[in-house]
Design an enzyme around this catalytic site. Sequence first.
Site, mmCIF file in Angstrom:
data_model
loop_
_atom_site.group_PDB
_atom_site.id
_atom_site.type_symbol
_atom_site.label_atom_id
_atom_site.label_comp_id
_atom_site.label_asym_id
_atom_site.label_seq_id
_atom_site.Cartn_x
_atom_site.Cartn_y
_atom_site.Cartn_z
ATOM 1 N N HIS A 258 44.117 -29.661 0.165
ATOM 2 C CA HIS A 258 43.827 -28.209 0.096
ATOM 3 C C HIS A 258 42.427 -28.010 0.679
ATOM 4 C CE1 HIS A 258 44.000 -24.142 -1.215
ATOM 5 N NE2 HIS A 258 43.898 -24.270 -2.520
ATOM 6 N N HIS A 297 50.665 -27.141 7.644
ATOM 7 C CA HIS A 297 50.577 -26.136 6.589
ATOM 8 C C HIS A 297 51.954 -25.905 5.988
ATOM 9 C CE1 HIS A 297 49.480 -22.447 4.493
ATOM 10 N NE2 HIS A 297 48.248 -22.907 4.592
ATOM 11 N N ASP A 353 41.024 -25.393 8.107
ATOM 12 C CA ASP A 353 39.985 -26.386 7.832
ATOM 13 C C ASP A 353 39.580 -27.191 9.058
ATOM 14 O OD1 ASP A 353 39.740 -25.857 5.068
ATOM 15 O OD2 ASP A 353 41.679 -26.799 4.764
HETATM 16 C C1 COA Z 1 48.856 -28.918 4.211
HETATM 17 C C2 COA Z 1 49.935 -29.907 3.878
HETATM 18 C C3 COA Z 1 49.635 -30.533 2.506
HETATM 19 C C4 COA Z 1 51.266 -29.178 3.795
HETATM 20 O O1 COA Z 1 52.166 -30.130 3.543
HETATM 21 P P1 COA Z 1 53.698 -29.970 3.142
HETATM 22 O O2 COA Z 1 54.231 -28.634 3.382
HETATM 23 O O3 COA Z 1 53.822 -30.519 1.786
HETATM 24 O O4 COA Z 1 54.350 -30.898 4.222
HETATM 25 P P2 COA Z 1 54.621 -32.443 4.059
HETATM 26 O O5 COA Z 1 53.417 -33.166 3.576
HETATM 27 O O6 COA Z 1 55.872 -32.586 3.288
HETATM 28 O O7 COA Z 1 54.848 -32.828 5.583
HETATM 29 C C5 COA Z 1 56.035 -32.536 6.308
HETATM 30 C C6 COA Z 1 56.086 -33.466 7.510
HETATM 31 O O8 COA Z 1 55.015 -33.175 8.383
HETATM 32 C C7 COA Z 1 54.115 -34.276 8.474
HETATM 33 N N1 COA Z 1 52.755 -33.764 8.379
HETATM 34 C C8 COA Z 1 52.331 -32.661 7.716
HETATM 35 N N2 COA Z 1 51.012 -32.496 7.868
HETATM 36 C C9 COA Z 1 50.588 -33.511 8.648
HETATM 37 C C10 COA Z 1 49.336 -33.884 9.139
HETATM 38 N N3 COA Z 1 48.264 -33.193 8.840
HETATM 39 N N4 COA Z 1 49.247 -34.984 9.904
HETATM 40 C C11 COA Z 1 50.356 -35.704 10.204
HETATM 41 N N5 COA Z 1 51.581 -35.394 9.742
HETATM 42 C C12 COA Z 1 51.706 -34.320 8.983
HETATM 43 C C13 COA Z 1 54.433 -35.150 7.261
HETATM 44 O O9 COA Z 1 54.072 -36.483 7.486
HETATM 45 C C14 COA Z 1 55.917 -34.940 7.135
HETATM 46 O O10 COA Z 1 56.545 -35.691 8.145
HETATM 47 P P3 COA Z 1 57.983 -36.385 7.881
HETATM 48 O O11 COA Z 1 58.909 -35.240 7.613
HETATM 49 O O12 COA Z 1 58.247 -37.117 9.121
HETATM 50 O O13 COA Z 1 57.788 -37.240 6.664
HETATM 51 C C15 COA Z 1 50.001 -31.011 4.951
HETATM 52 O O14 COA Z 1 50.274 -30.441 6.206
HETATM 53 C C16 COA Z 1 48.758 -31.851 4.984
HETATM 54 O O15 COA Z 1 48.629 -32.802 4.177
HETATM 55 N N6 COA Z 1 47.801 -31.555 5.902
HETATM 56 C C17 COA Z 1 46.535 -32.264 5.942
HETATM 57 C C18 COA Z 1 45.581 -31.734 4.886
HETATM 58 C C19 COA Z 1 45.059 -30.356 5.241
HETATM 59 O O16 COA Z 1 44.644 -30.105 6.351
HETATM 60 N N7 COA Z 1 45.060 -29.486 4.240
HETATM 61 C C20 COA Z 1 44.555 -28.149 4.379
HETATM 62 C C21 COA Z 1 45.656 -27.151 4.366
HETATM 63 S S1 COA Z 1 45.053 -25.530 4.712
#
Ligand code: COA
Length: 416
Positions: A258, A297, A353
């Site tokens: 987050h 996201h 971010d």
């Molecule tokens: C924001 C976030 C938690 C949302 O996640 P989510 O909706 O739960 O999505 P998931 O974590 O289930 O990811 C879905 C797929 O996309 C991929 N993915 C998502 N964000 C990614 C990232 N930042 N880098 C690489 N792969 C990513 C996951 O590995 C997953 O791939 P798969 O289906 O092959 O396993 C996620 O994108 C993330 O961890 N981003 C990095 C942290 C970040 O920047 N957070 C700030 C958000 S404003």
Amino acid sequence: MSVNEINDKIREAAKVAAQYHTDNVGAPAATRLEWPVAVSVNKGLEGAIACETKIGYVDGVNGRLVYRGHDSFELSEHSNFEETSYLLLYGKMPNAAEYKAFDEKLKGYRKLPHEIYDALKLGAVKTAHPMTSLYITTGMLGALDQKSEDVSWQNQEEIAIRLISRISTLVGEIARLRKGLEPVEPDLSLGHAANLVYMMTGSKPDEATTKLMDIALILHADHGMNASTFTAMVANSSLSDMYSSVVAGITSLKGSLHGGANEKVLYDLEEIGTPDKAEEWFKKAREEKRKVMGFGHRVYKAYDPRARIFGPLVEFMARRNPEINNLYSIAKKLDAIICEQFGKEKKIFPNVDFYSGLIYRGMGIETAMFTPIFAASRISGWTARILEYLKENRLFRPRAVYTGETKAEYIPIDKR
Ligand SMILES: CC(C)(COP(=O)(O)OP(=O)(O)OC[C@H]1O[C@@H](n2cnc3c(N)ncnc32)[C@H](O)[C@@H]1OP(=O)(O)O)[C@@H](O)C(=O)NCCC(=O)NCCS
């Protein structure tokens, strides 16, 4: 009464309870245990609707962010943090008199009780992650407020305004004390954004820097049912007090999935070192199945509009500072690589971010303070949504699908 007598009573109570056990037929649907379970569970509550709101809307398909009907691009161009906070709290743009009164109130609350300074000088608070220092001192503000336990809407509204003002002052004090510097007094002649920069850096910002901080505070102020907003609302739905609920929000925002991502992005860019290493670094991250901070996201399946605004604005910082220039070149390269490789296929683009930290770094702000700045802004969204929900409060209480045993026998420890 002996322990045996106590246990006799428990056995009797269990027998009485068993007389009322049924197969759940006739029980209200919400409490009935259906087995096998006929529901699908979306991990992370994806797609679940928690409540209705008129505060803000994230259009994930088109990459739009709206506060009370106002587009984030328009607000970034014309508004400031004070006005946007008013909009979020009260559902309309303030007129001149309303703005003046709100601004005066915010300024009136800026100074902190001296006990906060004493707490921040304590070893553990001083050396903690600044988000930890922030939730400790936010909790202290509650402890020092004799009226914190009055959970009437009017009192919680007043606390909301106080916190919108004071979280920024806390962030300023924490930033200075972490560096071994004495805090500077809030400057009441400055607007909210300028005062935040001043309190963190000790220098009064120029007009452009003030505008950039205002944009940052506007763009982070609210974002749908994100994890920290939901956490704060869940805490408040039990009729806990505003301070405690905001502490809950801060603890959730701290995590790297987050708000904590903005800090991690900078460490990654520094690790990459030069733009030509970005491709190789990303390849390794993919092989190691590591998430790249600042990308992806839950709601946006398009380029995050906040990143669209921040990205080009970093250019101003890059012009002034060669270090930012290099980090910005790396960021742009990584942005292009990930959008090309993940954009179409996985709908992964930069989020808020990714570029925000470069703006703060350009202001001379320490990397660990990036997430606290996020909190100094999101406080408006947290409090606005808490107050909106409080009007027709109902305790948040979802359920989980129990997949464990239901008839396990208790075996004394010496017989296990
Ligand atoms: C924001 C976030 C938690 C949302 O996640 P989510 O909706 O739960 O999505 P998931 O974590 O289930 O990811 C879905 C797929 O996309 C991929 N993915 C998502 N964000 C990614 C990232 N930042 N880098 C690489 N792969 C990513 C996951 O590995 C997953 O791939 P798969 O289906 O092959 O396993 C996620 O994108 C993330 O961890 N981003 C990095 C942290 C970040 O920047 N957070 C700030 C958000 S404003």
